[in-house]
Scaffold this active site. Structure first.
Site, short mmCIF file in Angstrom:
data_model
loop_
_atom_site.label_atom_id
_atom_site.label_comp_id
_atom_site.label_asym_id
_atom_site.label_seq_id
_atom_site.Cartn_x
_atom_site.Cartn_y
_atom_site.Cartn_z
N TYR A 100 0.08 -5.73 -4.06
CA TYR A 100 -0.92 -5.76 -2.82
C TYR A 100 -0.62 -7.08 -1.98
CZ TYR A 100 -5.42 -4.41 -0.77
OH TYR A 100 -6.51 -3.93 0.19
N TYR A 129 -1.67 -1.36 6.60
CA TYR A 129 -2.61 -1.79 5.64
C TYR A 129 -3.61 -0.70 5.34
CZ TYR A 129 -6.44 -4.85 3.96
OH TYR A 129 -7.12 -5.81 3.04
#
Ligand SMILES: [Zn+2]
Lengths: 401, 168
Positions: free
Chosen positions: A304, A354
């Site tokens: 991430y 994202y």
């Protein structure tokens, strides 16, 4: 080491995504429309009808409720829904764990993990109140909180902004080959250092960009997976949680704040060694213990990357290098696709989109199926880091069936 | 709302946190302490994370000092109202005199420049009055916004300044 009961009992059989847009680009269309498109594509990939989905799972208060999606598509049955507490992408690990447990124990046949967002106007994912009405000390955005972690890591271990720059450079370099990525222009260290300083030590190119998107992933039992249209990918192990007294270690996320102080329980009292992590230390070990595998078995890491320093901390948490050595480790080229442990071969949050972690899972599936835009040589095991965020953060290990 | 860093909004108030800000209004940094095991804790909660006791008091005898644990400079405030659009810092300060695990505050360090703020800087508590008649935005969390604006005395934010002679 023996794997846990759930290991390998569920599999991903379908992945689906919409086009990826800039923040607010698809706001007129709305998130249900985006997610519906992604679900249909994921079902096409799996070779099932959306009507066969009887379970739903998501995280971080996703607005697209399984019961509504089920009704919209006239699904035959609704048997299971689950929502993970937490902010940011951390609880995605849990969302896959719920899905795996549901299909492995027969609570549902096909669970769809959904995540979709549009960010119109001033909306910000993980934002801490309206601009001008934020916490009183001026720590208002997620970037602000992660700047504190980055600074502490720099101070303790000598990590530098060049190390952060390498994360951004690697992401763009991989995205250049990904036709779906939002940011495909490669960048240099000079470009990174020339980008706007937003909250020192973080620059604009250390931030991912808010995006509009719809994503869906179909999970079913190991037995049902054998009938899927495309190659299924095994859910080898999943973990969720956080270190002791972690809570919301980033002092943020007013929505989860039990005190009203604009900064929640956690970072005020967590262990010093945990503060300079992505919150994965305990659950990364869980992930390995549950699988019977270790960091040397991992062929690709999808970590991430909402903010570049958190990738360095994740690399350390998942034991690809020693604690504190993540900066030099990335500087040596180890996370490039030719390196020791390729990271974010799709471009990640920083360069592809994202999508709060979902696209990291999709890239893991593609790598193991052999159809990544930056295909590695016959990878067997992929690890995905969900978060870093308030707890629960999460982790997923995928393997070839 | 604060006098020294305008445009950031005031704190939310409720029964657990209001005394923290009221003590700051009187020029004192107080931290919750367990009556039974002596552990300090922050942010305020009903229960001790160490021994699970519900009995606690505000420790008014802390040394009022600490060490900068981390910080960031915001070069580009999110809008022109925050600190009048000028650069500012926010910081985490680890407090001295704490029993149990470390207690850190999210705060600001005033009276420093970019080259004089660093991790490890020794600092002392200072207090930044919240200006005007303060009304809680309310509605936060289980503690509830159960204190009306009229019940709140002068309040301040706990901020920090370098200890004398500590500047780099
Ligand atoms: Zn106690």
């Amino acid at each position: 080491m023996s794997a846990d009961w759930l290991s390998g009992k569920a599999a991903i059989v379908g992945i689906g995504q919409t086009a990826f847009g800039k923040r607010g680009e698809f706001s007129e269309r709305g998130t249900y429309s985006l997610v519906l498109e992604a679900i249909q594509k994921a079902c096409d990939d799996a070779g099932i009808s959306p009507k066969q989905i009887d379970g739903w799972s998501s995280y971080s208060n996703d607005p697209n409720q399984g019961a509504m999606l089920s009704a919209m598509m006239g699904c035959d049955r609704l048997r299971f829904t689950a929502m993970g507490w937490g902010g940011g992408g951390g609880a995605m690990g849990g969302a896959f764990m719920y899905a795996a447990m549901a299909v492995a124990t027969g609570q549902a046949d096909y669970v769809c993990i959904v995540r979709g967002a549009t960010m119109p106007g001033n909306a910000r994912f993980g934002g801490m109140g309206r601009p001008g009405d934020g916490p009183p000390h001026g720590m208002i955005s997620p970037g602000n909180s992660f700047a504190l972690a980055a600074r502490r890591h720099m101070s303790r271990f000598g990590t530098t902004t060049e190390h952060f720059g390498e994360i951004a450079i690697n992401a763009r370099r991989n995205a250049a080959n990904n036709p779906n990525a939002r940011f495909r222009d490669e960048i240099t260290m000079e470009d990174h250092h020339a980008s706007q300083l937003i909250c020192d030590p973080l620059r604009k190119m250390d931030f991912c960009m808010e995006s509009d998107f719809g994503t869906a992933i179909i999970v079913t039992s190991k037995e049902r997976a054998k009938d899927s249209k495309n190659e299924p990918v095994s859910l080898v192990s999943m973990a969720m949680g956080g270190p002791p007294r972690w809570g919301d270690a980033w002092f943020g996320q007013a929505a989860s704040d039990p005190s009203g102080m604009g900064s929640a329980v956690g970072g005020h009292m967590c262990d010093d060694d945990d503060y300079v992590t992505g919150g994965y230390r305990t659950l990364a070990q869980d992930l390995y213990d549950k699988s019977g595998l270790g960091p040397n078995d991992v062929d690709v890491a999808l970590l991430y990357d909402h903010f570049t320093p958190m990738v360095i901390m994740a690399i350390e948490d998942f034991q690809f290098c020693e604690k504190g050595e993540g900066g030099p480790f990335v500087a040596e080229g180890n996370i490039r696709r030719e390196g020791k442990i390729p990271v974010n071969t799709h471009g990640g949050n920083l360069a592809e989109v994202y999508a709060h972690g979902m696209t990291h899972v999709m890239e893991g599936v593609r790598q193991l199926r052999g159809d990544s835009p930056n295909q590695l040589d016959n990878p067997q095991i992929a690890v995905i880091a969900a978060g870093a965020s308030m707890a629960p953060t999460g982790a997923i290990m995928l393997g070839k069936m | 709302m604060s006098e020294r860093m305008p445009g950031t909004g005031g704190p939310a108030l409720n029964r657990l946190v209001t005394p923290f800000y009221e003590a700051a209004g009187r020029g004192l940094l107080v931290i919750q302490q367990c009556d039974d095991c002596g552990y300090h804790r922050h942010v305020p909660t009903d229960i001790c994370y160490n021994c699970l006791s519900w009995k606690w008091h505000w420790d008014e005898s802390l040394p009022q000092t600490g060490t900068v644990y981390s910080y960031s400079w915001v070069d580009r405030p999110m809008n022109e109202h925050i600190n009048d659009g000028k650069v500012y810092n926010f910081a985490v300060v680890e407090l001295d005199g704490i029993t149990g695990n470390a207690v850190r505050l999210l705060t600001n360090v005033y009276d420093v420049e970019k080259d004089s703020l660093y991790v490890g800087l020794r600092v002392k508590a200072a207090f930044d009055p919240v200006a005007g008649k303060y009304a809680s935005p309310g509605g936060y969390g289980p503690a509830g916004a159960d204190i009306a604006a009229t019940d709140v005395g002068p309040i301040a934010l706990v901020v920090f300044e370098p200890l004398e002679g500590a500047a780099a």
